[in-house]
Design a protein around this motif. Structure first.
Motif, PDB file in Angstrom:
ATOM      1  N   LEU A  21       0.814  -1.211   0.000  1.00  0.00           N
ATOM      2  CA  LEU A  21       0.000   0.000   0.000  1.00  0.00           C
ATOM      3  C   LEU A  21       0.851   1.266   0.000  1.00  0.00           C
ATOM      4  O   LEU A  21       0.561   2.216  -0.739  1.00  0.00           O
ATOM      5  N   LEU A  22       1.890   1.291   0.806  1.00  0.00           N
ATOM      6  CA  LEU A  22       2.766   2.464   0.838  1.00  0.00           C
ATOM      7  C   LEU A  22       3.491   2.650  -0.491  1.00  0.00           C
ATOM      8  O   LEU A  22       3.643   3.777  -0.976  1.00  0.00           O
ATOM      9  N   THR A  23       3.932   1.566  -1.093  1.00  0.00           N
ATOM     10  CA  THR A  23       4.655   1.644  -2.363  1.00  0.00           C
ATOM     11  C   THR A  23       3.739   2.103  -3.493  1.00  0.00           C
ATOM     12  O   THR A  23       4.120   2.959  -4.292  1.00  0.00           O
ATOM     13  N   VAL A  24       2.542   1.559  -3.553  1.00  0.00           N
ATOM     14  CA  VAL A  24       1.595   1.977  -4.595  1.00  0.00           C
ATOM     15  C   VAL A  24       1.256   3.457  -4.436  1.00  0.00           C
ATOM     16  O   VAL A  24       1.256   4.207  -5.419  1.00  0.00           O
ATOM     17  N   GLY A  25       0.979   3.872  -3.205  1.00  0.00           N
ATOM     18  CA  GLY A  25       0.668   5.277  -2.956  1.00  0.00           C
ATOM     19  C   GLY A  25       1.831   6.189  -3.312  1.00  0.00           C
ATOM     20  O   GLY A  25       1.646   7.232  -3.952  1.00  0.00           O
ATOM     21  N   TYR A  26       3.031   5.791  -2.926  1.00  0.00           N
ATOM     22  CA  TYR A  26       4.213   6.599  -3.225  1.00  0.00           C
ATOM     23  C   TYR A  26       4.455   6.672  -4.733  1.00  0.00           C
ATOM     24  O   TYR A  26       4.751   7.746  -5.275  1.00  0.00           O
ATOM     25  N   ASN A  27       4.341   5.552  -5.417  1.00  0.00           N
ATOM     26  CA  ASN A  27       4.569   5.545  -6.864  1.00  0.00           C
ATOM     27  C   ASN A  27       3.576   6.433  -7.599  1.00  0.00           C
ATOM     28  O   ASN A  27       3.939   7.124  -8.548  1.00  0.00           O
ATOM     29  N   LYS A  28       2.320   6.437  -7.162  1.00  0.00           N
ATOM     30  CA  LYS A  28       1.305   7.302  -7.781  1.00  0.00           C
ATOM     31  C   LYS A  28       1.644   8.761  -7.515  1.00  0.00           C
ATOM     32  O   LYS A  28       1.566   9.601  -8.415  1.00  0.00           O
ATOM     33  N   LEU A  29       2.020   9.075  -6.283  1.00  0.00           N
ATOM     34  CA  LEU A  29       2.393  10.444  -5.939  1.00  0.00           C
ATOM     35  C   LEU A  29       3.577  10.906  -6.789  1.00  0.00           C
ATOM     36  O   LEU A  29       3.566  11.995  -7.354  1.00  0.00           O
ATOM     37  N   ARG A  30       4.578  10.054  -6.902  1.00  0.00           N
ATOM     38  CA  ARG A  30       5.775  10.412  -7.672  1.00  0.00           C
ATOM     39  C   ARG A  30       5.450  10.573  -9.159  1.00  0.00           C
ATOM     40  O   ARG A  30       5.944  11.496  -9.809  1.00  0.00           O
ATOM     41  N   GLU A  31       4.614   9.701  -9.674  1.00  0.00           N
ATOM     42  CA  GLU A  31       4.197   9.792 -11.077  1.00  0.00           C
ATOM     43  C   GLU A  31       3.503  11.134 -11.339  1.00  0.00           C
ATOM     44  O   GLU A  31       3.796  11.816 -12.332  1.00  0.00           O
ATOM     45  N   ASP A  32       2.599  11.514 -10.460  1.00  0.00           N
ATOM     46  CA  ASP A  32       1.894  12.781 -10.625  1.00  0.00           C
ATOM     47  C   ASP A  32       2.824  13.972 -10.395  1.00  0.00           C
ATOM     48  O   ASP A  32       2.723  14.984 -11.088  1.00  0.00           O
ATOM     49  N   TYR A  33       3.726  13.850  -9.434  1.00  0.00           N
ATOM     50  CA  TYR A  33       4.684  14.929  -9.162  1.00  0.00           C
ATOM     51  C   TYR A  33       5.568  15.163 -10.391  1.00  0.00           C
ATOM     52  O   TYR A  33       5.847  16.307 -10.752  1.00  0.00           O
ATOM     53  N   ASP A  34       5.984  14.085 -11.038  1.00  0.00           N
ATOM     54  CA  ASP A  34       6.847  14.207 -12.213  1.00  0.00           C
ATOM     55  C   ASP A  34       6.164  14.941 -13.361  1.00  0.00           C
ATOM     56  O   ASP A  34       6.828  15.506 -14.229  1.00  0.00           O
ATOM     57  N   LEU A  53      10.285  10.981   1.534  1.00  0.00           N
ATOM     58  CA  LEU A  53       9.206   9.994   1.625  1.00  0.00           C
ATOM     59  C   LEU A  53       9.702   8.550   1.580  1.00  0.00           C
ATOM     60  O   LEU A  53       9.275   7.738   2.409  1.00  0.00           O
ATOM     61  N   PRO A  54      10.615   8.196   0.674  1.00  0.00           N
ATOM     62  CA  PRO A  54      11.122   6.816   0.707  1.00  0.00           C
ATOM     63  C   PRO A  54      11.816   6.473   2.022  1.00  0.00           C
ATOM     64  O   PRO A  54      11.677   5.350   2.529  1.00  0.00           O
ATOM     65  N   MET A  55      12.535   7.448   2.605  1.00  0.00           N
ATOM     66  CA  MET A  55      13.191   7.181   3.887  1.00  0.00           C
ATOM     67  C   MET A  55      12.155   6.966   4.988  1.00  0.00           C
ATOM     68  O   MET A  55      12.334   6.114   5.859  1.00  0.00           O
ATOM     69  N   GLN A  56      11.075   7.728   4.961  1.00  0.00           N
ATOM     70  CA  GLN A  56      10.043   7.567   5.974  1.00  0.00           C
ATOM     71  C   GLN A  56       9.291   6.252   5.801  1.00  0.00           C
ATOM     72  O   GLN A  56       8.926   5.602   6.785  1.00  0.00           O
ATOM     73  N   ILE A  57       9.067   5.840   4.566  1.00  0.00           N
ATOM     74  CA  ILE A  57       8.429   4.542   4.315  1.00  0.00           C
ATOM     75  C   ILE A  57       9.300   3.430   4.886  1.00  0.00           C
ATOM     76  O   ILE A  57       8.814   2.529   5.571  1.00  0.00           O
ATOM     77  N   GLU A  58      10.582   3.505   4.624  1.00  0.00           N
ATOM     78  CA  GLU A  58      11.515   2.501   5.156  1.00  0.00           C
ATOM     79  C   GLU A  58      11.517   2.510   6.680  1.00  0.00           C
ATOM     80  O   GLU A  58      11.522   1.465   7.324  1.00  0.00           O
TER      81      GLU A  58
END
Length: 72
Positions: A21-34, A53-58
Protein backbone atom coordinates in the motif's frame (compact mmCIF):
# COMPACT_ATOMS: atom_id res chain seq x y z
CA UNK A 1 -3.82 -7.66 28.19
CA UNK A 2 -4.77 -8.84 24.67
CA UNK A 3 -6.54 -5.60 23.83
CA UNK A 4 -3.25 -3.67 23.97
CA UNK A 5 -1.87 -2.84 20.51
CA UNK A 6 1.52 -4.34 19.69
CA UNK A 7 3.18 -2.39 16.88
CA UNK A 8 5.95 -4.93 16.22
CA UNK A 9 3.53 -7.85 16.06
CA UNK A 10 1.16 -5.93 13.79
CA UNK A 11 4.00 -4.98 11.44
CA UNK A 12 5.31 -8.54 11.36
CA UNK A 13 1.88 -9.96 10.51
CA UNK A 14 0.99 -7.29 7.92
CA UNK A 15 4.32 -6.15 6.49
CA UNK A 16 3.67 -7.26 2.90
CA UNK A 17 0.29 -5.55 2.77
CA UNK A 18 1.59 -2.37 4.39
CA UNK A 19 4.61 -2.25 2.09
CA UNK A 20 2.40 -2.79 -0.95
CA UNK A 21 0.00 0.00 0.00
CA UNK A 22 2.77 2.46 0.84
CA UNK A 23 4.65 1.64 -2.36
CA UNK A 24 1.60 1.98 -4.59
CA UNK A 25 0.67 5.28 -2.96
CA UNK A 26 4.21 6.60 -3.22
CA UNK A 27 4.57 5.55 -6.86
CA UNK A 28 1.30 7.30 -7.78
CA UNK A 29 2.39 10.44 -5.94
CA UNK A 30 5.78 10.41 -7.67
CA UNK A 31 4.20 9.79 -11.08
CA UNK A 32 1.89 12.78 -10.62
CA UNK A 33 4.68 14.93 -9.16
CA UNK A 34 6.85 14.21 -12.21
CA UNK A 35 4.09 15.63 -14.45
CA UNK A 36 3.99 18.94 -12.57
CA UNK A 37 5.92 22.00 -13.67
CA UNK A 38 7.12 23.43 -10.38
CA UNK A 39 8.95 26.73 -10.35
CA UNK A 40 8.77 27.84 -6.70
CA UNK A 41 10.27 25.69 -3.96
CA UNK A 42 11.19 22.92 -6.37
CA UNK A 43 14.31 21.90 -4.44
CA UNK A 44 12.54 21.38 -1.15
CA UNK A 45 9.61 19.60 -2.77
CA UNK A 46 11.82 17.33 -4.85
CA UNK A 47 13.94 16.42 -1.83
CA UNK A 48 10.78 15.55 0.08
CA UNK A 49 9.30 13.47 -2.73
CA UNK A 50 12.44 11.68 -3.93
CA UNK A 51 14.40 11.34 -0.68
CA UNK A 52 12.26 12.09 2.35
CA UNK A 53 9.21 9.99 1.63
CA UNK A 54 11.12 6.82 0.71
CA UNK A 55 13.19 7.18 3.89
CA UNK A 56 10.04 7.57 5.97
CA UNK A 57 8.43 4.54 4.31
CA UNK A 58 11.51 2.50 5.16
CA UNK A 59 11.46 3.83 8.72
CA UNK A 60 7.83 2.81 9.12
CA UNK A 61 8.48 -0.66 7.70
CA UNK A 62 11.32 -1.13 10.20
CA UNK A 63 8.90 -0.32 13.00
CA UNK A 64 10.72 2.77 14.15
CA UNK A 65 8.53 4.92 16.36
CA UNK A 66 10.28 8.27 16.26
CA UNK A 67 11.35 10.21 13.22
CA UNK A 68 15.11 10.68 13.05
CA UNK A 69 16.72 13.84 11.74
CA UNK A 70 18.35 13.15 8.43
CA UNK A 71 21.18 15.14 6.92
CA UNK A 72 21.49 14.96 3.17
Amino acid sequence: DKSKFNRDEFLKENREKIEFLLTVGYNKLREDYDKMKITVGEGVLSNTVYLGLPMQIERLLKGEVKCAKTRL
